[in-house]
Enzyme design. Structure first.
Site: not given
Length: 342
Positions: A237, A266, A285
């Protein structure tokens, strides 16, 4: 018997066939509501279940639910739900912690190998017609065997990474105050204090879950303890790392490089220095992505919803205290998980 109502946000337009597989036999309607707090609450107030995606399920939403039995997430991370508020209302929150462990472990190992062998730089030399420089460039780095890989958190994903790393001859250490040391030793990994892991490791793999307690867990003082030759890897994370401190450590040569699948923001802004650093590998991601990911995730969501709506405990629950008072029937050992990478 009244129709059961599951409320979600308009994130997919296929009629939820994979989620509905496990819901077959139940009289269920899936209602899509706007991904805005007030509008969602208006639609979800009388919901029997929430399928959380694309919206923060806040305390305000949770306190406005009159008969909700479960909040189900189609992700490992649970930071999009106010867990404390759900627990106070005895609403179990489920996630899917075990559907893409292998994918994330593969991606983590890929980033480790690519960053250590300086794959982006080596490829750039070839494309820039500087073929003869490639070998000399790599002469400055030792071989992988015998180096130390350190894990911060040692849940399911880092355990899978350790199995992949062992054949490469890496010494492995792990910091995780929530796991009994013999559970770490069983994987050929040494349990150790955080400072020892930071100071001795050539690679630091960050796997801490995205919880309030782990917010910006990795700060400037931690990067200062790492070897100047160390590489920092994060497939967990983004919010577990103080990104400004990481950038400073990279810019000042306090660590050698980073390989990141997750960031604080992000997608990153155009002015994020990480985007222009030669010693940083970035992926979007995507560590969990594979052809089986989305179908497996959706089917698991349906299974969790079906179990609770049939009056049974779910398979995975991040707030077990809510289960004890939920009135649901316990039918199997529950998988109680601390967070995204347990």
């Amino acid at each position: 018997m009244a129709k059961l109502k599951i409320v979600t946000t308009p994130f997919q337009a296929d009629g939820y066939p994979l989620e509905r597989e496990a819901l077959a036999g139940l009289d269920v309607e899936i209602v899509e509501a706007p991904a805005e707090e007030s509008a969602f609450l208006a639609a979800a107030q009388d919901a029997d279940a929430i399928y959380a995606k694309g919206l923060k399920i806040t305390r305000r939403i949770i306190d406005g639910l009159t008969k909700c039995r479960v909040i189900t997430l189609g992700s490992v991370g649970v930071d999009s739900v106010d867990i404390a508020a759900a627990t106070e209302r005895n609403i179990p929150v489920t996630n899917i912690p075990d559907t893409f462990i292998e994918e994330v472990a593969d991606h983590t190992m890929t980033l480790l190998l690519a960053s250590w062998r300086r794959l982006p730089e080596s490829e750039r030399l070839v494309r820039d017609k500087r073929w003869g420089e490639g070998r000399r460039f790599l002469y400055q780095f030792p071989r992988l065997r015998g180096l130390t890989l350190g894990f911060i958190s040692f849940g399911r994903i880092p355990r899978a990474v350790s199995r992949r790393a062992a054949p490469f001859g890496l010494r492995m250490m792990a910091y995780d105050p929530f796991i009994e040391e013999f559970a770490v030793l069983d994987y050929g990994v040494e349990p150790a204090p955080l400072n020892d892991v930071l100071e001795q490791s050539d690679f630091i793999c960050m796997h801490a879950p995205g919880t309030p307690e782990s917010d910006r867990m990795m700060r400037a003082e931690h990067f200062a303890r790492m070897k100047k030759t160390a590489i920092f890897i994060n497939t967990g994370r983004g919010q577990t790392v103080d990104e400004a401190a990481l950038i400073e450590a990279l810019q000042q040569g306090k660590i050698a490089g980073a390989a990141l699948d997750v960031l604080e923001k992000e997608p990153p802004g155009d002015n994020n220095p990480l985007l222009s650093m030669d010693n940083v590998i970035l992926t979007a991601h995507v560590a969990s992505a594979s052809s089986r990911f989305d179908p497996a995730r959706k089917r698991r969501v349906g299974q969790e919803l079906a179990l609770v709506l049939k009056g049974k405990w779910p398979m995975s629950c991040v707030n077990p205290a809510a289960l004890e008072k939920s009135g649901l029937a316990r039918w199997q050992p529950i998988s109680i998980l601390r967070g995204p990478n347990s």
